[in-house]
Scaffold this motif. Structure first.
Motif, PDB file in Angstrom:
ATOM      1  N   PRO A 151     -43.718 -30.221  38.735  1.00  0.00           N
ATOM      2  CA  PRO A 151     -43.956 -30.787  37.420  1.00  0.00           C
ATOM      3  C   PRO A 151     -45.377 -31.359  37.323  1.00  0.00           C
ATOM      4  CG  PRO A 151     -42.327 -32.075  38.659  1.00  0.00           C
ATOM      5  CD  PRO A 151     -42.733 -30.956  39.532  1.00  0.00           C
ATOM      6  N   ILE A 152     -45.816 -31.660  36.101  1.00  0.00           N
ATOM      7  CA  ILE A 152     -47.182 -32.154  35.900  1.00  0.00           C
ATOM      8  C   ILE A 152     -47.303 -33.532  36.553  1.00  0.00           C
ATOM      9  CG2 ILE A 152     -48.942 -32.690  34.172  1.00  0.00           C
ATOM     10  CD1 ILE A 152     -47.913 -29.718  34.190  1.00  0.00           C
ATOM     11  N   ILE A 160     -46.430 -40.136  20.786  1.00  0.00           N
ATOM     12  CA  ILE A 160     -46.873 -41.240  21.650  1.00  0.00           C
ATOM     13  C   ILE A 160     -48.377 -41.379  21.457  1.00  0.00           C
ATOM     14  CG2 ILE A 160     -47.130 -41.990  24.044  1.00  0.00           C
ATOM     15  CD1 ILE A 160     -44.474 -40.472  24.562  1.00  0.00           C
ATOM     16  N   ILE A 161     -48.806 -42.492  20.936  1.00  0.00           N
ATOM     17  CA  ILE A 161     -50.221 -42.657  20.594  1.00  0.00           C
ATOM     18  C   ILE A 161     -50.970 -43.380  21.711  1.00  0.00           C
ATOM     19  CG2 ILE A 161     -49.778 -42.693  18.108  1.00  0.00           C
ATOM     20  CD1 ILE A 161     -50.267 -45.808  18.297  1.00  0.00           C
ATOM     21  N   GLU A 162     -52.306 -43.279  21.676  1.00  0.00           N
ATOM     22  CA  GLU A 162     -53.144 -44.085  22.545  1.00  0.00           C
ATOM     23  C   GLU A 162     -52.904 -45.545  22.154  1.00  0.00           C
ATOM     24  OE1 GLU A 162     -54.199 -41.433  20.826  1.00  0.00           O
ATOM     25  OE2 GLU A 162     -55.245 -40.103  22.217  1.00  0.00           O
ATOM     26  N   ILE A 174     -49.149 -41.067  31.223  1.00  0.00           N
ATOM     27  CA  ILE A 174     -48.386 -39.981  31.847  1.00  0.00           C
ATOM     28  C   ILE A 174     -48.083 -38.897  30.804  1.00  0.00           C
ATOM     29  CG2 ILE A 174     -46.221 -39.424  33.061  1.00  0.00           C
ATOM     30  CD1 ILE A 174     -48.295 -41.114  34.701  1.00  0.00           C
ATOM     31  N   ARG A 175     -47.823 -39.316  29.561  1.00  0.00           N
ATOM     32  CA  ARG A 175     -47.536 -38.343  28.512  1.00  0.00           C
ATOM     33  C   ARG A 175     -48.780 -37.503  28.200  1.00  0.00           C
ATOM     34  NH1 ARG A 175     -45.323 -34.472  27.151  1.00  0.00           N
ATOM     35  NH2 ARG A 175     -45.845 -33.744  25.095  1.00  0.00           N
ATOM     36  N   SER A 176     -49.957 -38.119  28.192  1.00  0.00           N
ATOM     37  CA  SER A 176     -51.136 -37.341  27.796  1.00  0.00           C
ATOM     38  C   SER A 176     -51.520 -36.350  28.897  1.00  0.00           C
ATOM     39  CB  SER A 176     -52.308 -38.238  27.385  1.00  0.00           C
ATOM     40  OG  SER A 176     -52.559 -39.210  28.338  1.00  0.00           O
ATOM     41  N   THR A 177     -51.231 -36.672  30.143  1.00  0.00           N
ATOM     42  CA  THR A 177     -51.470 -35.685  31.208  1.00  0.00           C
ATOM     43  C   THR A 177     -50.475 -34.528  31.060  1.00  0.00           C
ATOM     44  OG1 THR A 177     -52.205 -37.480  32.625  1.00  0.00           O
ATOM     45  CG2 THR A 177     -51.716 -35.400  33.715  1.00  0.00           C
ATOM     46  N   ALA A 178     -49.222 -34.876  30.784  1.00  0.00           N
ATOM     47  CA  ALA A 178     -48.199 -33.832  30.611  1.00  0.00           C
ATOM     48  C   ALA A 178     -48.541 -32.933  29.412  1.00  0.00           C
ATOM     49  CB  ALA A 178     -46.826 -34.471  30.415  1.00  0.00           C
ATOM     50  N   GLN A 183     -56.920 -36.623  22.019  1.00  0.00           N
ATOM     51  CA  GLN A 183     -56.083 -35.418  22.007  1.00  0.00           C
ATOM     52  C   GLN A 183     -56.887 -34.174  21.608  1.00  0.00           C
ATOM     53  OE1 GLN A 183     -52.295 -36.126  20.277  1.00  0.00           O
ATOM     54  NE2 GLN A 183     -51.797 -33.964  20.057  1.00  0.00           N
ATOM     55  N   SER A 184     -57.878 -34.315  20.711  1.00  0.00           N
ATOM     56  CA  SER A 184     -58.631 -33.110  20.322  1.00  0.00           C
ATOM     57  C   SER A 184     -59.526 -32.628  21.464  1.00  0.00           C
ATOM     58  CB  SER A 184     -59.444 -33.347  19.042  1.00  0.00           C
ATOM     59  OG  SER A 184     -60.428 -34.319  19.255  1.00  0.00           O
ATOM     60  N   HIS A 185     -60.026 -33.544  22.285  1.00  0.00           N
ATOM     61  CA  HIS A 185     -60.757 -33.110  23.486  1.00  0.00           C
ATOM     62  C   HIS A 185     -59.834 -32.256  24.365  1.00  0.00           C
ATOM     63  CE1 HIS A 185     -63.319 -36.896  22.862  1.00  0.00           C
ATOM     64  NE2 HIS A 185     -64.151 -35.900  22.752  1.00  0.00           N
ATOM     65  N   ILE A 186     -58.612 -32.714  24.495  1.00  0.00           N
ATOM     66  CA  ILE A 186     -57.674 -32.010  25.377  1.00  0.00           C
ATOM     67  C   ILE A 186     -57.260 -30.669  24.758  1.00  0.00           C
ATOM     68  CG2 ILE A 186     -55.380 -32.175  26.474  1.00  0.00           C
ATOM     69  CD1 ILE A 186     -57.615 -33.981  27.730  1.00  0.00           C
TER      70      ILE A 186
END
Ligand SMILES: Cc1ncc(COP(=O)(O)O)c(C=O)c1O
Length: 456
Positions: free
Chosen positions: A340-341, A6-8, A320-324, A414-417
């Motif tokens: 759950p997250i 799932i991309i930005e 929601i996916r990037s938080t999860a 994603q690399s920050h995360i």
């Protein structure tokens, strides 16, 4: 889409540099701030997860709206575009723009609060509680028991405990000027409330003749969870689910700094004409004329466009996916997090990670300080520092000691995360060495913003 990544759903248009600091520099910054992460110079923060409020990136079309902003004192076209965008999702007749959520709360509770009154909520956010209590009213949290257990798995941990709400209303309905439901439940882990539960609250409010208000800051994230998790909702458009939630409410407070996708703004909306008039009178005293409230025309434009973008499914799926993704990375590293997250943040369970630090020595603060010192990550204690001081001056452990990693919208990659996960794992590996803190200075209310700490 045939692919699972799932991309930005955007690409980067303008960038902001980040400053990399050393551990020694961060220690010095912490010392100068009295151990309070709110006291740091933001330039000294590498990844800022203090809050998702007003910290997101605006879209090209929001910036275009900023240019279009019309600054007429009264009746600006920007106001009408804002009004239309709000009422498209929340068709409440009276919309009162404010500079942010707490201004809406201040106005509303000044009118409906007061000594002897009780405001139930699933969980009051800190400013909501403070604004209720400032009027002399009592703020009562009635989230379901699962909502207080960080490890309990439940699809709608933000739900109101209907039995306890019924009990409270049976006893004291005359003292309850409104029942509040916070969507999503920020202080309880960013957990959603189901449509079924909201309908249950509405039924109780009808039975007892009490209005229902939404604290709707993260309404779109809540609606996405409903679509994803509630039986029968999976094929529906998020905007329709939002309208269903709105149809159950007599009013709402809103911070547009969250699901308005804006950097400032908010509103109060109500059905009742007389209540609206009282609130508008206060608005004029403290915020401004009713067609701009506490905002410039350009801010109204940014919010109007943000409200269109925030209900887009591609955006919400990514959000929601990037938080999860962050939550799953932390769990894989063995770090206890609220499950759950939630929607906008991942909450580390500091009490579980630092069992040797008693709540009144602030394990959440200790963990938040360690994350900053180790990796320049700024998080927010949501625990005994934030909620431990009662209006009578006594101090008690909060229900939970959490550290919130709030994700600004459309801001980090994603690399920050991945970096955040790595730093958290490093801190967790030496959690046993982290000590407690004492407060050496604190104000009378909302102490977490300005208190100063010393290590024990
Ligand atoms: C649930 C909830 N209610 C109210 C507010 C207050 O909004 P604002 O910060 O815009 O005053 C917040 C802010 O974080 C919140 O999360």
């Amino acid at each position: 889409m045939p692919f699972s990544t799932i991309i930005e759903p955007f690409r980067i248009h303008s960038v902001e540099p980040l400053k990399v600091t050393t551990v020694d520099e961060r220690r010095a910054a912490l010392a100068a701030a009295g151990g309070n992460l709110f006291g740091l110079h933001a330039d000294d923060v590498l990844i800022d997860l203090l809050t998702d409020s007003g910290t997101g990136a605006m879209s090209r079309d929001q910036w275009a709206g900023i240019q279009r902003g019309d600054e007429s004192y009264a009746g600006s076209p920007s106001w009408f575009r804002f009004l239309e965008a709000v009422q498209e999702l929340f068709p409440l007749p009276h919309v009162i723009p404010t500079h942010q959520g707490r201004a809406a709360e201040k106005i509303l509770f000044s009118v409906i609060g007061g000594p002897g009154k009780v405001i139930p909520n699933n969980t009051h956010f800190d400013t909501t509680r403070a604004n209720v209590e400032f009027t002399g009213a009592a703020a009562v949290d009635l989230v379901i028991p699962e909502g207080l257990d960080p490890a309990a798995i439940h699809p709608f941990k933000g739900n109101m405990d209907l039995e306890r709400l019924d009990g409270l209303l049976a006893e004291r309905a005359a003292d309850v000027p409104a029942v509040f439901v916070t969507i999503t439940n920020n202080s309880g882990g960013g957990q959603p409330v189901s449509l079924e539960n909201l309908r249950g609250v509405r039924t109780l409010c009808d039975e007892h003749g009490v209005p229902l208000f939404l604290d709707a800051c993260r309404f779109a994230e809540n609606a996405w969870f409903i679509r994803d998790r509630e039986p029968g909702q999976g094929d529906r458009a998020v905007r329709d689910i939002v309208r269903d939630m709105a149809a159950l409410a007599d009013g709402m407070t809103m911070s547009a700094k969250k699901d308005g996708l804006a950097n400032i703004g908010g509103w109060l909306a109500v059905r009742d004409d007389a209540l609206a008039e009282q609130c508008r009178n206060l608005l004029i005293l403290t915020e401004g004329f009713p067609t701009y409230g506490g905002l410039a025309g350009r801010d109204l434009e940014a919010i109007a466009q943000g409200l269109r973008e925030v209900v887009e499914h591609d955006y919400l799926r990514y959000r929601i996916r990037s938080t999860a993704y962050l939550g799953e990375g932390l769990l894989a590293a063995g770090i206890p997090v609220v499950q759950p997250i939630g929607g906008h943040a991942v909450y580390l369970d500091a009490r579980a990670l630092l069992p040797h630090v008693p709540p009144l020595q602030y394990p959440g603060q200790s963990l938040a300080i360690a994350l900053y010192e180790t990796g320049g990550i700024r998080a927010c204690e949501i625990g005994t520092v934030m909620f431990g001081r009662r209006p009578d001056g006594s101090e008690h452990p909060a229900a939970l000691d959490l550290v919130r990693l709030a994700i600004p919208r459309r801001t980090y990659t994603q690399s920050h995360i991945d970096y955040v996960i790595e730093v958290c794992a490093e801190v967790a590996a030496r959690a046993g060495d982290l000590g407690g803190y004492r407060i050496v200075e604190e104000p009378a209310t909302l102490r977490h913003f300005t208190a100063r700490f010393a290590p024990l």
